[in-house]
Design a protein around this motif. Structure first.
Motif, PDB file in Angstrom:
ATOM      1  N   CYS A 151       0.850  -1.194   0.000  1.00 64.57           N
ATOM      2  CA  CYS A 151       0.000   0.000   0.000  1.00 64.57           C
ATOM      3  C   CYS A 151       0.879   1.235   0.000  1.00 64.57           C
ATOM      4  CB  CYS A 151      -0.908   0.015   1.218  1.00 64.57           C
ATOM      5  SG  CYS A 151      -2.487  -0.704   0.887  1.00 64.57           S
ATOM      6  N   GLY A 152       1.520   1.465  -1.096  1.00 63.98           N
ATOM      7  CA  GLY A 152       2.374   2.641  -1.205  1.00 63.98           C
ATOM      8  C   GLY A 152       3.832   2.250  -1.335  1.00 63.98           C
ATOM      9  N   GLN A 164      -2.045  -2.999  10.697  1.00 64.35           N
ATOM     10  CA  GLN A 164      -0.627  -3.059  11.021  1.00 64.35           C
ATOM     11  C   GLN A 164       0.142  -3.219   9.716  1.00 64.35           C
ATOM     12  OE1 GLN A 164       0.614  -2.789  14.025  1.00 64.35           O
ATOM     13  NE2 GLN A 164      -1.285  -2.904  15.202  1.00 64.35           N
ATOM     14  N   SER A 165       1.286  -2.535   9.609  1.00 69.04           N
ATOM     15  CA  SER A 165       2.079  -2.676   8.392  1.00 69.04           C
ATOM     16  C   SER A 165       3.553  -2.640   8.744  1.00 69.04           C
ATOM     17  CB  SER A 165       1.746  -1.557   7.410  1.00 69.04           C
ATOM     18  OG  SER A 165       2.040  -0.303   7.977  1.00 69.04           O
ATOM     19  N   PHE A 166       4.387  -3.016   7.777  1.00 70.34           N
ATOM     20  CA  PHE A 166       5.819  -2.873   7.976  1.00 70.34           C
ATOM     21  C   PHE A 166       6.443  -2.371   6.684  1.00 70.34           C
ATOM     22  CE2 PHE A 166       7.349  -6.624   5.640  1.00 70.34           C
ATOM     23  CZ  PHE A 166       6.233  -7.449   5.635  1.00 70.34           C
ATOM     24  N   LEU A 167       7.630  -1.779   6.802  1.00 75.68           N
ATOM     25  CA  LEU A 167       8.286  -1.198   5.627  1.00 75.68           C
ATOM     26  C   LEU A 167       9.327  -2.167   5.099  1.00 75.68           C
ATOM     27  CD1 LEU A 167       8.818   2.460   6.901  1.00 75.68           C
ATOM     28  CD2 LEU A 167       6.835   1.459   5.776  1.00 75.68           C
ATOM     29  N   VAL A 194       1.124  -4.358   3.983  1.00 78.02           N
ATOM     30  CA  VAL A 194      -0.001  -4.529   4.920  1.00 78.02           C
ATOM     31  C   VAL A 194      -0.466  -5.979   4.866  1.00 78.02           C
ATOM     32  CG1 VAL A 194      -2.123  -3.460   5.761  1.00 78.02           C
ATOM     33  CG2 VAL A 194      -0.662  -2.220   4.170  1.00 78.02           C
ATOM     34  N   GLY A 195       0.409  -6.875   5.261  1.00 77.75           N
ATOM     35  CA  GLY A 195       0.044  -8.286   5.263  1.00 77.75           C
ATOM     36  C   GLY A 195       0.861  -9.080   4.268  1.00 77.75           C
ATOM     37  N   SER A 196       1.307 -10.239   4.718  1.00 79.36           N
ATOM     38  CA  SER A 196       2.108 -11.140   3.920  1.00 79.36           C
ATOM     39  C   SER A 196       1.467 -12.512   4.079  1.00 79.36           C
ATOM     40  CB  SER A 196       3.535 -11.115   4.466  1.00 79.36           C
ATOM     41  OG  SER A 196       4.399 -11.817   3.623  1.00 79.36           O
ATOM     42  N   PHE A 256      -1.593  -2.931  -4.199  1.00 79.15           N
ATOM     43  CA  PHE A 256      -1.429  -4.045  -5.143  1.00 79.15           C
ATOM     44  C   PHE A 256      -0.753  -5.225  -4.445  1.00 79.15           C
ATOM     45  CE2 PHE A 256       3.147  -3.437  -5.828  1.00 79.15           C
ATOM     46  CZ  PHE A 256       3.327  -2.111  -5.475  1.00 79.15           C
ATOM     47  N   ILE A 257      -0.746  -6.362  -5.116  1.00 83.56           N
ATOM     48  CA  ILE A 257      -0.155  -7.577  -4.541  1.00 83.56           C
ATOM     49  C   ILE A 257       1.138  -7.932  -5.284  1.00 83.56           C
ATOM     50  CG2 ILE A 257      -0.474 -10.077  -4.206  1.00 83.56           C
ATOM     51  CD1 ILE A 257      -3.457  -9.514  -3.830  1.00 83.56           C
ATOM     52  N   THR A 258       2.171  -8.253  -4.551  1.00 85.78           N
ATOM     53  CA  THR A 258       3.396  -8.763  -5.191  1.00 85.78           C
ATOM     54  C   THR A 258       3.732 -10.117  -4.570  1.00 85.78           C
ATOM     55  OG1 THR A 258       4.866  -7.768  -3.555  1.00 85.78           O
ATOM     56  CG2 THR A 258       4.413  -6.468  -5.529  1.00 85.78           C
TER      57      THR A 258
END
Ligand SMILES: [Zn+2]
Length: 271
Positions: free
Chosen positions: A201-202, A223-226, A241-243, A265-267
């Motif tokens: 998300c960004g 919750q997110s991480f960089l 935002v989620g794995s 988007f999803i990678t």
């Protein structure tokens, strides 16, 4: 979509029970994180949120408010016991309330699954007037997983296998109790492939902007991480935002974020 709210007991300046070089707050967090991973990887249409994802102070009110506002379908609070004893016990709220028989039934299935998997001494299916159980608006249970001041049990608690086993036991119980559907192997890569579907998300060149996005997402309850991403000479900071090992869970998360206006988007991420 089934929403499960996990509450790792204590945290931050509240260590919970202490013994044999262990602190309850660390064990409950490790179990909850492992449990989230298992539920989101192995089951379809399940969304898991934690009351805390790291060692920080969160009040009991903040915890039940978060679960209630999110409108969780089930709440599970995870604890470690102390005070001389051994084995496992679980709790539901002692009061009279609508849907108590369903709450009781779900807890029973989870309780038995945990006893079976762990081969623990069964201390019983109990009731108490705990805040987490009383103030939550959905069916809820609290588990007390072994005694931190029992030397033998504490030895096991120090191992990764123990954490994983407790998490698997909880996952089995939850899945059976609320009828989670197992993810079909076709829509999830095999775990040994080490591939994860990440919801991004960004993507920012400035770390400051990525941190700001992380903050905004957190305000919305995500919750997110960089994660740095390199493209030729440029480094981007992606906000994840989620794995997920399960693609449809990643797609659900994506939809959830798109619905509140985030462009994501999803990678595929390979370990
Ligand atoms: Zn506790």
């Amino acid at each position: 979509m089934v929403k499960i709210f996990l509450d790792p007991g204590h945290g931050g300046n509240d260590p919970g029970t202490i013994g044999n070089g262990l602190q309850e707050k660390d064990l409950t967090l490790a179990i909850a994180r492992e449990l989230q991973q298992i539920l989101e990887s192995n089951y379809k249409d399940v969304n898991v949120r934690l009351s805390r994802t790291k060692d920080r102070t969160v009040s009991l009110n903040q915890r039940t408010s978060a679960a209630n506002q999110w409108n969780a379908d089930y709440l599970l609070s995870i604890h470690i016991n102390a005070g001389g004893g051994e084995g496992f016990e679980s709790y539901i709220w002692r009061g009279n309330f609508n849907g108590k028989s369903r709450t009781e039934k779900i807890r029973s299935v989870i309780h038995r699954a945990i006893i079976d998997e762990m081969n623990w001494r069964d201390r019983g299916e109990k009731e108490a007037n705990f805040h987490m159980l009383r103030e939550s608006t959905m069916p809820a249970a609290l588990t007390e997983n072994g005694f931190i001041d029992n030397e033998e049990e504490a030895e096991q608690m120090k191992t990764k296998q123990w954490i994983k086993k407790v998490a698997i036991a909880h996952a089995n119980g939850i899945a059976e109790a609320i009828n989670l559907n197992e993810a079909e192997s076709s829509d999830a890569p095999k775990p040994e492939e080490g591939a994860f579907y990440r919801v991004v998300c960004g993507s920012f060149r400035k770390l400051k902007n990525a941190k700001e996005r992380k903050y905004v997402l957190n305000k919305k309850g995500f919750q997110s991480f960089l994660s740095p991403y390199h493209e030729e000479e440029t480094t981007y900071y992606r906000v994840i935002v989620g794995s997920f090992q399960n693609k449809s869970n990643a797609e659900d998360r994506l939809k959830e974020l798109q619905n509140i206006g985030f462009d994501c988007f999803i990678t595929v991420f390979e370990e």
